[in-house]
Design an enzyme around this catalytic site. Structure first.
Site, short mmCIF file in Angstrom:
data_model
loop_
_atom_site.label_atom_id
_atom_site.label_comp_id
_atom_site.label_asym_id
_atom_site.label_seq_id
_atom_site.Cartn_x
_atom_site.Cartn_y
_atom_site.Cartn_z
N ASP A 68 51.35 82.14 86.63
CA ASP A 68 50.32 81.29 86.04
C ASP A 68 50.91 79.93 85.69
OD1 ASP A 68 47.88 82.53 85.81
OD2 ASP A 68 47.86 82.54 83.64
N TYR A 70 51.71 76.88 83.14
CA TYR A 70 51.84 76.79 81.68
C TYR A 70 50.50 76.32 81.10
CZ TYR A 70 56.93 76.85 82.50
OH TYR A 70 58.20 77.19 82.88
N PHE A 81 57.31 77.24 87.04
CA PHE A 81 58.45 77.15 86.12
C PHE A 81 58.79 75.71 85.70
CE2 PHE A 81 59.34 81.23 88.32
CZ PHE A 81 59.31 82.06 87.22
N HIS A 190 62.52 89.06 85.82
CA HIS A 190 61.93 87.76 85.47
C HIS A 190 62.84 87.03 84.47
CE1 HIS A 190 58.97 84.85 83.95
NE2 HIS A 190 58.31 85.08 85.08
#
Length: 228
Positions: A68, A70, A81, A190
Protein backbone atom coordinates in the site's frame (compact mmCIF):
# COMPACT_ATOMS: atom_id res chain seq x y z
CA UNK A 1 -17.62 3.53 -22.85
CA UNK A 2 -15.28 6.47 -22.30
CA UNK A 3 -11.71 5.68 -23.36
CA UNK A 4 -9.26 5.91 -20.47
CA UNK A 5 -5.91 7.46 -21.33
CA UNK A 6 -3.84 7.76 -18.16
CA UNK A 7 -0.66 9.83 -18.08
CA UNK A 8 1.78 6.93 -18.08
CA UNK A 9 5.11 6.28 -19.78
CA UNK A 10 4.71 5.12 -23.40
CA UNK A 11 6.19 1.62 -23.20
CA UNK A 12 3.96 0.82 -20.21
CA UNK A 13 0.94 2.47 -21.88
CA UNK A 14 1.37 0.02 -24.77
CA UNK A 15 1.58 -2.94 -22.37
CA UNK A 16 -1.45 -1.80 -20.38
CA UNK A 17 -3.81 -0.95 -23.22
CA UNK A 18 -5.99 -4.02 -22.60
CA UNK A 19 -6.10 -3.22 -18.88
CA UNK A 20 -7.22 0.37 -19.48
CA UNK A 21 -10.08 -0.94 -21.64
CA UNK A 22 -11.17 -3.59 -19.11
CA UNK A 23 -14.39 -3.18 -17.12
CA UNK A 24 -12.55 -3.35 -13.79
CA UNK A 25 -10.40 -0.35 -14.70
CA UNK A 26 -13.46 1.73 -15.60
CA UNK A 27 -14.96 0.77 -12.22
CA UNK A 28 -11.70 1.68 -10.50
CA UNK A 29 -11.65 5.06 -12.21
CA UNK A 30 -15.23 5.76 -11.13
CA UNK A 31 -14.40 4.70 -7.56
CA UNK A 32 -11.44 7.11 -7.45
CA UNK A 33 -13.54 9.99 -8.80
CA UNK A 34 -16.05 9.50 -5.97
CA UNK A 35 -13.32 9.04 -3.35
CA UNK A 36 -11.66 12.33 -4.30
CA UNK A 37 -14.94 14.14 -3.71
CA UNK A 38 -15.03 12.98 -0.08
CA UNK A 39 -11.46 12.28 1.05
CA UNK A 40 -7.84 13.26 0.66
CA UNK A 41 -6.18 10.61 -1.50
CA UNK A 42 -2.47 9.74 -1.61
CA UNK A 43 -0.33 9.99 -3.60
CA UNK A 44 -1.18 13.05 -5.69
CA UNK A 45 -2.66 12.19 -9.06
CA UNK A 46 0.54 13.07 -10.92
CA UNK A 47 2.44 10.47 -8.84
CA UNK A 48 0.02 7.51 -9.03
CA UNK A 49 1.96 5.91 -11.92
CA UNK A 50 5.38 7.22 -10.84
CA UNK A 51 6.93 3.74 -10.57
CA UNK A 52 6.10 3.09 -14.23
CA UNK A 53 7.04 6.59 -15.38
CA UNK A 54 10.51 6.41 -13.82
CA UNK A 55 11.22 2.82 -14.87
CA UNK A 56 10.12 2.11 -18.46
CA UNK A 57 9.18 -1.47 -19.34
CA UNK A 58 12.33 -2.09 -21.36
CA UNK A 59 14.58 -0.72 -18.58
CA UNK A 60 13.33 -2.93 -15.72
CA UNK A 61 16.05 -5.08 -14.14
CA UNK A 62 14.83 -5.46 -10.54
CA UNK A 63 11.30 -5.51 -9.08
CA UNK A 64 10.44 -4.71 -5.45
CA UNK A 65 6.80 -5.29 -4.50
CA UNK A 66 5.10 -3.34 -1.70
CA UNK A 67 1.49 -3.46 -0.56
CA UNK A 68 0.00 0.00 0.00
CA UNK A 69 1.14 3.62 -0.39
CA UNK A 70 1.99 5.44 2.83
CA UNK A 71 -1.13 7.18 4.13
CA UNK A 72 0.49 10.08 5.99
CA UNK A 73 0.75 13.67 4.75
CA UNK A 74 3.33 14.19 1.95
CA UNK A 75 4.87 10.73 2.34
CA UNK A 76 3.76 8.75 -0.71
CA UNK A 77 4.89 9.64 -4.22
CA UNK A 78 4.23 6.45 -6.16
CA UNK A 79 7.28 4.32 -5.29
CA UNK A 80 6.98 1.53 -2.73
CA UNK A 81 8.86 2.11 0.54
CA UNK A 82 9.99 5.55 -0.72
CA UNK A 83 9.13 8.95 0.77
CA UNK A 84 9.54 12.43 -0.60
CA UNK A 85 12.56 14.55 0.24
CA UNK A 86 12.44 16.07 3.71
CA UNK A 87 10.03 13.46 5.13
CA UNK A 88 11.01 11.35 8.14
CA UNK A 89 11.91 7.79 7.19
CA UNK A 90 9.13 5.31 8.11
CA UNK A 91 10.22 2.29 10.18
CA UNK A 92 10.37 -0.16 7.24
CA UNK A 93 12.56 2.22 5.26
CA UNK A 94 14.83 2.70 8.27
CA UNK A 95 15.30 -1.06 8.37
CA UNK A 96 15.94 -1.26 4.62
CA UNK A 97 18.74 1.26 5.05
CA UNK A 98 20.11 -0.68 8.05
CA UNK A 99 20.31 -3.85 5.95
CA UNK A 100 21.92 -1.90 3.12
CA UNK A 101 24.59 -0.66 5.54
CA UNK A 102 25.17 -4.16 6.91
CA UNK A 103 25.28 -5.70 3.44
CA UNK A 104 27.24 -3.14 1.41
CA UNK A 105 28.54 -0.72 4.06
CA UNK A 106 26.43 2.12 2.64
CA UNK A 107 25.50 4.62 5.33
CA UNK A 108 21.81 5.56 5.65
CA UNK A 109 21.01 8.61 3.47
CA UNK A 110 19.43 11.84 4.59
CA UNK A 111 16.59 11.52 2.08
CA UNK A 112 14.32 8.48 1.85
CA UNK A 113 13.50 9.24 -1.78
CA UNK A 114 14.29 6.11 -3.80
CA UNK A 115 13.95 7.78 -7.21
CA UNK A 116 17.65 7.12 -8.06
CA UNK A 117 16.99 3.38 -7.72
CA UNK A 118 13.94 3.63 -10.00
CA UNK A 119 15.94 5.47 -12.67
CA UNK A 120 18.46 2.62 -12.71
CA UNK A 121 15.84 -0.02 -13.47
CA UNK A 122 14.41 -0.91 -10.05
CA UNK A 123 10.61 -1.04 -10.42
CA UNK A 124 9.25 -0.01 -7.01
CA UNK A 125 5.64 -1.09 -7.30
CA UNK A 126 2.87 -1.21 -4.72
CA UNK A 127 0.03 -3.69 -5.26
CA UNK A 128 -2.45 -0.89 -4.54
CA UNK A 129 -1.56 2.48 -6.05
CA UNK A 130 -3.77 4.81 -3.98
CA UNK A 131 -5.04 5.15 -0.41
CA UNK A 132 -7.23 7.44 1.70
CA UNK A 133 -5.36 9.75 4.05
CA UNK A 134 -4.83 8.09 7.45
CA UNK A 135 -6.69 4.90 6.40
CA UNK A 136 -4.28 2.10 5.57
CA UNK A 137 -5.63 -0.45 3.10
CA UNK A 138 -8.66 1.66 2.23
CA UNK A 139 -8.26 1.18 -1.54
CA UNK A 140 -7.52 -2.53 -1.50
CA UNK A 141 -9.75 -4.85 -3.55
CA UNK A 142 -11.04 -2.03 -5.76
CA UNK A 143 -9.18 -3.08 -8.91
CA UNK A 144 -5.60 -1.93 -8.44
CA UNK A 145 -4.44 -5.47 -7.67
CA UNK A 146 -5.72 -6.64 -11.08
CA UNK A 147 -3.67 -3.90 -12.69
CA UNK A 148 -0.43 -4.45 -10.79
CA UNK A 149 -0.70 -8.24 -11.07
CA UNK A 150 -0.94 -7.70 -14.83
CA UNK A 151 2.28 -5.68 -14.69
CA UNK A 152 4.10 -8.50 -12.89
CA UNK A 153 2.77 -11.09 -15.34
CA UNK A 154 3.77 -9.03 -18.37
CA UNK A 155 7.30 -8.59 -17.00
CA UNK A 156 7.54 -12.32 -16.30
CA UNK A 157 6.30 -13.30 -19.75
CA UNK A 158 8.13 -10.78 -21.92
CA UNK A 159 11.46 -10.34 -20.15
CA UNK A 160 14.21 -12.64 -18.86
CA UNK A 161 16.62 -12.55 -15.95
CA UNK A 162 14.76 -10.05 -13.76
CA UNK A 163 15.47 -10.07 -10.03
CA UNK A 164 12.29 -10.02 -7.94
CA UNK A 165 12.77 -9.02 -4.30
CA UNK A 166 9.81 -10.45 -2.39
CA UNK A 167 9.76 -9.07 1.15
CA UNK A 168 7.07 -10.45 3.46
CA UNK A 169 4.17 -12.83 2.96
CA UNK A 170 2.17 -10.42 0.83
CA UNK A 171 4.93 -10.05 -1.74
CA UNK A 172 5.89 -13.73 -1.59
CA UNK A 173 2.28 -14.59 -2.47
CA UNK A 174 2.93 -12.95 -5.86
CA UNK A 175 5.52 -15.55 -6.84
CA UNK A 176 2.82 -17.55 -8.62
CA UNK A 177 2.72 -14.74 -11.22
CA UNK A 178 6.43 -15.12 -11.97
CA UNK A 179 8.15 -17.78 -14.10
CA UNK A 180 10.98 -18.89 -11.81
CA UNK A 181 12.65 -20.69 -14.71
CA UNK A 182 13.35 -17.34 -16.39
CA UNK A 183 13.79 -15.04 -13.42
CA UNK A 184 15.48 -14.83 -10.02
CA UNK A 185 13.32 -14.71 -6.87
CA UNK A 186 14.90 -13.55 -3.62
CA UNK A 187 12.56 -13.95 -0.64
CA UNK A 188 12.82 -12.59 2.90
CA UNK A 189 10.70 -11.35 5.79
CA UNK A 190 9.17 -7.89 5.53
CA UNK A 191 11.37 -4.99 6.75
CA UNK A 192 8.63 -3.88 9.16
CA UNK A 193 9.71 -3.75 12.83
CA UNK A 194 7.23 -6.58 13.47
CA UNK A 195 9.08 -9.04 11.22
CA UNK A 196 12.51 -7.63 10.39
CA UNK A 197 14.32 -10.02 12.75
CA UNK A 198 12.66 -13.05 11.14
CA UNK A 199 14.97 -12.97 8.16
CA UNK A 200 15.10 -9.52 6.59
CA UNK A 201 18.17 -8.46 8.53
CA UNK A 202 21.00 -10.49 7.09
CA UNK A 203 19.26 -11.38 3.81
CA UNK A 204 21.93 -9.53 1.79
CA UNK A 205 19.51 -8.99 -1.06
CA UNK A 206 21.30 -5.88 -2.31
CA UNK A 207 24.63 -7.59 -2.89
CA UNK A 208 22.90 -10.73 -4.17
CA UNK A 209 20.98 -8.66 -6.70
CA UNK A 210 24.14 -7.02 -8.02
CA UNK A 211 25.92 -10.38 -8.24
CA UNK A 212 23.05 -11.76 -10.32
CA UNK A 213 22.95 -8.69 -12.57
CA UNK A 214 26.67 -8.85 -13.22
CA UNK A 215 26.59 -12.60 -13.92
CA UNK A 216 23.81 -12.05 -16.46
CA UNK A 217 25.70 -9.25 -18.22
CA UNK A 218 23.81 -6.30 -16.76
CA UNK A 219 25.16 -3.30 -14.92
CA UNK A 220 24.75 -3.45 -11.12
CA UNK A 221 22.55 -1.04 -9.18
CA UNK A 222 24.26 1.77 -7.30
CA UNK A 223 22.24 1.50 -4.09
CA UNK A 224 24.03 4.46 -2.45
CA UNK A 225 21.59 7.39 -2.15
CA UNK A 226 24.09 9.70 -0.47
CA UNK A 227 24.88 12.75 -2.58
CA UNK A 228 28.62 13.23 -2.82
Amino acid sequence: MEKINPNIEESWKKEFQDEFEADYFQSLKNFLIEEKKKYIIYPQGKHIFEAFNLTPFDKVKVVIIGQDPYHGHAQAHGLCFSVQDGIKHPPSLVNIFKELQSDLNIRPPVSGNLTPWAKQGVLLINATLTVRASQAGSHQNKGWENFTDAAIKKLSEKKEGLVFLLWGNFAIAKEGLIDARKHFLLKAAHPSPFSVYRGFFGCKHFSQTNNILQKTGKSPINWDLNVS
